[in-house]
Write a protein that holds these residues in place. Structure first.
Motif, mmCIF file in Angstrom:
data_model
loop_
_atom_site.group_PDB
_atom_site.id
_atom_site.type_symbol
_atom_site.label_atom_id
_atom_site.label_comp_id
_atom_site.label_asym_id
_atom_site.label_seq_id
_atom_site.Cartn_x
_atom_site.Cartn_y
_atom_site.Cartn_z
ATOM 1 N N ALA A 55 0.856 -1.182 0.000
ATOM 2 C CA ALA A 55 0.000 0.000 0.000
ATOM 3 C C ALA A 55 0.894 1.234 0.000
ATOM 4 O O ALA A 55 2.062 1.181 0.424
ATOM 5 C CB ALA A 55 -0.922 0.007 1.217
ATOM 6 N N HIS A 56 0.351 2.340 -0.474
ATOM 7 C CA HIS A 56 1.156 3.558 -0.615
ATOM 8 C C HIS A 56 0.290 4.780 -0.336
ATOM 9 O O HIS A 56 -0.836 4.891 -0.832
ATOM 10 C CB HIS A 56 1.729 3.643 -2.033
ATOM 11 N N SER A 57 0.815 5.697 0.457
ATOM 12 C CA SER A 57 0.166 6.984 0.722
ATOM 13 C C SER A 57 1.245 8.046 0.862
ATOM 14 O O SER A 57 2.441 7.737 0.955
ATOM 15 C CB SER A 57 -0.686 6.945 2.000
ATOM 16 N N ARG A 58 0.814 9.307 0.878
ATOM 17 C CA ARG A 58 1.741 10.424 1.051
ATOM 18 C C ARG A 58 1.195 11.377 2.109
ATOM 19 O O ARG A 58 -0.006 11.649 2.167
ATOM 20 C CB ARG A 58 1.956 11.179 -0.259
ATOM 21 N N LEU A 59 2.125 11.893 2.910
ATOM 22 C CA LEU A 59 1.803 12.917 3.890
ATOM 23 C C LEU A 59 2.523 14.212 3.519
ATOM 24 O O LEU A 59 3.517 14.195 2.777
ATOM 25 C CB LEU A 59 2.238 12.496 5.299
ATOM 26 N N ALA A 60 2.025 15.310 4.043
ATOM 27 C CA ALA A 60 2.698 16.599 3.924
ATOM 28 C C ALA A 60 3.006 17.102 5.332
ATOM 29 O O ALA A 60 2.171 16.989 6.236
ATOM 30 C CB ALA A 60 1.822 17.598 3.177
ATOM 31 N N TRP A 61 4.212 17.614 5.510
ATOM 32 C CA TRP A 61 4.596 18.208 6.799
ATOM 33 C C TRP A 61 5.153 19.593 6.534
ATOM 34 O O TRP A 61 6.002 19.777 5.655
ATOM 35 C CB TRP A 61 5.649 17.367 7.521
ATOM 36 N N HIS A 62 4.684 20.568 7.291
ATOM 37 C CA HIS A 62 5.239 21.911 7.236
ATOM 38 C C HIS A 62 5.457 22.373 8.662
ATOM 39 O O HIS A 62 4.536 22.326 9.489
ATOM 40 C CB HIS A 62 4.308 22.869 6.489
ATOM 41 N N ALA A 63 6.684 22.836 8.958
ATOM 42 C CA ALA A 63 7.006 23.223 10.326
ATOM 43 C C ALA A 63 6.064 24.302 10.847
ATOM 44 O O ALA A 63 5.738 24.338 12.035
ATOM 45 C CB ALA A 63 8.457 23.701 10.397
ATOM 46 N N GLY A 64 5.607 25.179 9.961
ATOM 47 C CA GLY A 64 4.713 26.241 10.390
ATOM 48 C C GLY A 64 3.341 25.745 10.780
ATOM 49 O O GLY A 64 2.630 26.403 11.558
ATOM 50 N N VAL A 65 2.949 24.593 10.255
ATOM 51 C CA VAL A 65 1.654 23.997 10.590
ATOM 52 C C VAL A 65 1.784 23.081 11.802
ATOM 53 O O VAL A 65 0.917 23.041 12.678
ATOM 54 C CB VAL A 65 1.087 23.220 9.374
ATOM 55 N N GLY A 66 2.888 22.322 11.850
ATOM 56 C CA GLY A 66 3.178 21.491 13.010
ATOM 57 C C GLY A 66 2.386 20.207 13.087
ATOM 58 O O GLY A 66 2.231 19.637 14.170
ATOM 59 N N GLY A 80 19.823 18.428 8.072
ATOM 60 C CA GLY A 80 19.998 19.566 7.182
ATOM 61 C C GLY A 80 20.026 19.203 5.708
ATOM 62 O O GLY A 80 20.392 20.028 4.864
ATOM 63 N N LEU A 81 19.610 17.976 5.366
ATOM 64 C CA LEU A 81 19.677 17.524 3.976
ATOM 65 C C LEU A 81 18.563 18.113 3.111
ATOM 66 O O LEU A 81 18.652 18.107 1.886
ATOM 67 C CB LEU A 81 19.622 15.995 3.924
ATOM 68 N N ILE A 82 17.484 18.593 3.741
ATOM 69 C CA ILE A 82 16.396 19.246 3.017
ATOM 70 C C ILE A 82 16.146 20.593 3.686
ATOM 71 O O ILE A 82 15.939 20.660 4.897
ATOM 72 C CB ILE A 82 15.109 18.405 3.038
ATOM 73 N N ASP A 83 16.174 21.656 2.911
ATOM 74 C CA ASP A 83 15.973 22.994 3.448
ATOM 75 C C ASP A 83 14.481 23.319 3.560
ATOM 76 O O ASP A 83 13.650 22.776 2.835
ATOM 77 C CB ASP A 83 16.635 24.038 2.537
ATOM 78 N N GLY A 84 14.175 24.200 4.479
ATOM 79 C CA GLY A 84 12.844 24.788 4.487
ATOM 80 C C GLY A 84 11.853 24.229 5.482
ATOM 81 O O GLY A 84 10.839 24.860 5.760
ATOM 82 N N GLY A 85 12.077 23.022 6.016
ATOM 83 C CA GLY A 85 11.165 22.478 7.012
ATOM 84 C C GLY A 85 9.806 22.078 6.487
ATOM 85 O O GLY A 85 8.848 21.958 7.248
#
Length: 244
Positions: free
Chosen positions: A56-67, A122-127
């Protein structure tokens, strides 16, 4: 928790310095929900590209500003032909992960540990991260091995990939992870055997997993892949509901 801090700082440093890390989040082993999480692998839908796998496969989104993590709209999964000479260049479509899996406290703490490692590396910028989730059971018998796609050493399209073992049958042969600095040199062979034993790799190294077979009867290997890439505006717009 102090133990969590020590794990993600150490794993992040090894990712930066060596391109991979081998670790076990032992603080999760006593979680009461771990057995139920492992049981979900028995009900995985078929992989339309392979009779030797269910997935099975799904995707999530994470943004530090949303938390918090938000489930993205379900869509196909594709890899470049450069990195996958077997199934690259096509869109593969899998059923989504079950709500029971996504709501599991063990799963949520495991993904959050991975996210903290990526933060510290630190491998991905922006959080802001596009988080891919692949729940896979490899099924094998004495005469029918099970194998991954691609079959051999490769780099993933994703920036950081975590490989978490959930279960391995005692009659299984193979399923060893390989790490290589180049296509001519294998520098490490790792066998994930214990629940939640994990490997994380970056694009700095090549890696592969050997085919799975069985000494006798039916064998299986259950893994959770958690991948991290930058969250683009288009992907951020496809979020549809909160997960955690």
């Amino acid at each position: 928790m102090e133990i969590e801090t020590s794990i993600y700082d150490r794993v992040a440093r090894q990712c930066r310095e060596a391109g991979f890390s081998h670790f076990t989040p032992s603080f999760l082993l006593d979680e009461p929900g771990l057995r139920a999480l492992r049981a979900t692998y028995r009900k995985l839908p078929a992989d339309p590209r392979s009779a030797c796998r269910t997935r099975a496969h799904s995707r999530l989104a994470w943004h530090a500003g949303v938390g918090r993590y938000e489930l993205q709209q379900h869509r196909g999964y594709s890899q470049s032909a450069t990195h996958n000479d077997l199934d690259g260049g096509i869109v593969r479509r899998f059923e989504p992960l079950s709500d029971a899996f996504l709501r599991s406290p063990v799963f949520q703490r495991l993904v959050d540990l991975d996210r903290r490692v990526v933060d510290a590396s630190g491998l991905i910028d922006g959080g802001a991260y596009d988080v891919g989730l692949h729940q896979i059971r490899y099924r094998a018998s004495v005469d029918e091995p099970s194998y991954s796609s691609p079959l051999w050493l490769h780099r993933d399209d994703e920036t950081v990939v975590f490989i978490h073992l959930l279960d391995l049958s005692p009659n299984a042969i193979g399923g060893d992870n390989l790490v290589a600095p180049n296509a001519r040199t294998i520098s490490k062979v790792l066998r994930l055997e214990r629940p939640l034993e994990s490997l994380v790799v970056t694009q700095a190294i090549l890696h592969a997993v050997t085919p799975l077979s069985s000494r006798e009867g039916a064998a299986f290997r259950d893994i959770l892949l958690v991948t991290f890439d930058p969250l683009t505006p288009a992907k951020a717009a496809s979020r549809n509901r909160e997960v955690a």
